[in-house]
Scaffold this motif. Structure first.
Motif, PDB file in Angstrom:
ATOM      1  N   VAL A 112       0.928  -1.168   0.153  1.00 48.20           N
ATOM      2  CA  VAL A 112       0.005  -0.003   0.043  1.00 48.20           C
ATOM      3  C   VAL A 112       0.900   1.240   0.157  1.00 48.20           C
ATOM      4  N   GLY A 113       1.343   1.831  -1.169  1.00 49.49           N
ATOM      5  CA  GLY A 113       2.285   2.806  -1.449  1.00 49.49           C
ATOM      6  C   GLY A 113       3.500   2.217  -0.852  1.00 49.49           C
ATOM      7  N   LEU A 157       5.998 -22.879  17.490  1.00 48.72           N
ATOM      8  CA  LEU A 157       4.960 -22.483  16.282  1.00 48.72           C
ATOM      9  C   LEU A 157       4.458 -21.229  16.606  1.00 48.72           C
ATOM     10  N   SER A 158       5.079 -20.268  15.601  1.00 44.04           N
ATOM     11  CA  SER A 158       4.796 -19.061  15.827  1.00 44.04           C
ATOM     12  C   SER A 158       4.251 -18.153  14.707  1.00 44.04           C
ATOM     13  N   PRO A 159       2.940 -17.754  15.201  1.00 43.74           N
ATOM     14  CA  PRO A 159       2.195 -16.930  14.002  1.00 43.74           C
ATOM     15  C   PRO A 159       2.750 -15.528  14.234  1.00 43.74           C
ATOM     16  N   PHE A 160       2.613 -14.938  13.303  1.00 42.36           N
ATOM     17  CA  PHE A 160       3.073 -13.483  13.313  1.00 42.36           C
ATOM     18  C   PHE A 160       2.407 -12.502  12.177  1.00 42.36           C
ATOM     19  N   VAL A 161       2.366 -11.270  12.511  1.00 40.20           N
ATOM     20  CA  VAL A 161       2.068 -10.320  11.863  1.00 40.20           C
ATOM     21  C   VAL A 161       2.946  -8.856  11.911  1.00 40.20           C
ATOM     22  N   GLY A 162       3.118  -8.053  10.791  1.00 39.99           N
ATOM     23  CA  GLY A 162       4.015  -7.064  10.878  1.00 39.99           C
ATOM     24  C   GLY A 162       3.482  -6.091   9.482  1.00 39.99           C
ATOM     25  N   VAL A 163       4.751  -5.095   9.630  1.00 37.31           N
ATOM     26  CA  VAL A 163       4.574  -4.069   8.265  1.00 37.31           C
ATOM     27  C   VAL A 163       5.962  -3.745   8.120  1.00 37.31           C
ATOM     28  N   GLU A 164       6.458  -3.507   6.935  1.00 35.74           N
ATOM     29  CA  GLU A 164       7.572  -2.983   6.412  1.00 35.74           C
ATOM     30  C   GLU A 164       7.201  -1.571   5.844  1.00 35.74           C
ATOM     31  N   TYR A 165       8.462  -0.796   5.908  1.00 34.09           N
ATOM     32  CA  TYR A 165       8.282   0.812   5.247  1.00 34.09           C
ATOM     33  C   TYR A 165       9.665   0.843   4.218  1.00 34.09           C
TER      34      TYR A 165
END
Length: 207
Positions: A112-113, A157-165
């Motif tokens: 997203v951009g 077991l490791s679920p993850f969420v994140g964001v990169e800029y």
């Protein structure tokens, strides 16, 4: 715990399936390092000492470091490996709980951009070391009666969420959160919780 494992495995295959539908052509790779902290807590466990039985629990802010390498396929799928080490100090006398883990990962990313949110899962294994110190001790080359040392492996077991800029074409900042589950034999002193990661990622992507 069974419901958590089933849910996470379902997410894993959903990520792979959704990404395949967008094309499976190899696009390049990325990799980087991250620092983390957060909050972890474990149940009470018993410690048998010469003066009687005590109870303790691991709780506090972990500090750690690690990194990940990912291969990019199509527009959205990334497959790779990651590994971390994390230590939390608890109690009054320098007790500590440390965990090291790693494994294979799959995640789904979109843009997203300049921002690229992602979500995925890591499956692998690791090891835990728990050192409980019940009383103050000195540097006197003497063994201590009120000390416990435990070391054991676990399946992770490791679920993850994140964001990169996106800073440049080759450099991105990353912010990530995960939750590390022990899906092998239950341990009375195992502590887990939400960990937050911050770091940098270097990209090498085909046009």
């Amino acid at each position: 715990m069974k419901h958590v494992v089933i849910f996470v495995i379902a997410v894993f295959f959903s990520v792979v399936s959704a990404a395949k539908n967008s094309g499976f052509e190899w696009k390049g790779y990325s990799g980087g390092m991250m620092l983390h902290s957060g909050y972890v807590k474990g149940p009470e466990f018993r410690v048998n000492t010469p003066s009687g039985t005590r109870t303790a629990s691991v709780e506090g802010l972990p500090l750690g470091i690690g990194g990940a390498v990912k291969l990019h396929f199509g527009k959205n799928l990334r497959l790779g490996m990651e590994g971390y080490s994390s230590t939390v100090y608890y109690g009054r006398h320098g007790s500590y709980f440390s965990a090291g883990w790693g494994g294979v990962l799959a995640d789904y990313v979109f843009s997203v951009g300049d921002w690229s949110p992602f979500a995925g899962i890591t499956i692998g294994g690791g090891g835990v070391k728990n050192v409980y110190i019940g009383e103050e001790y000195g540097n006197d080359f003497s063994t201590e009666d009120h000390m416990l040392y435990r070391k054991y492996p676990f399946m992770a077991l490791s679920p993850f969420v994140g964001v990169e800029y996106k800073v440049t074409k080759a450099l991105r900042l990353v912010l990530k959160a995960d939750y590390l589950f022990n899906i092998s034999r239950r341990q009375a002193d195992y502590a887990t919780g939400l960990r937050l990661y911050v770091g940098v990622v270097f990209y090498k992507i085909r046009n």
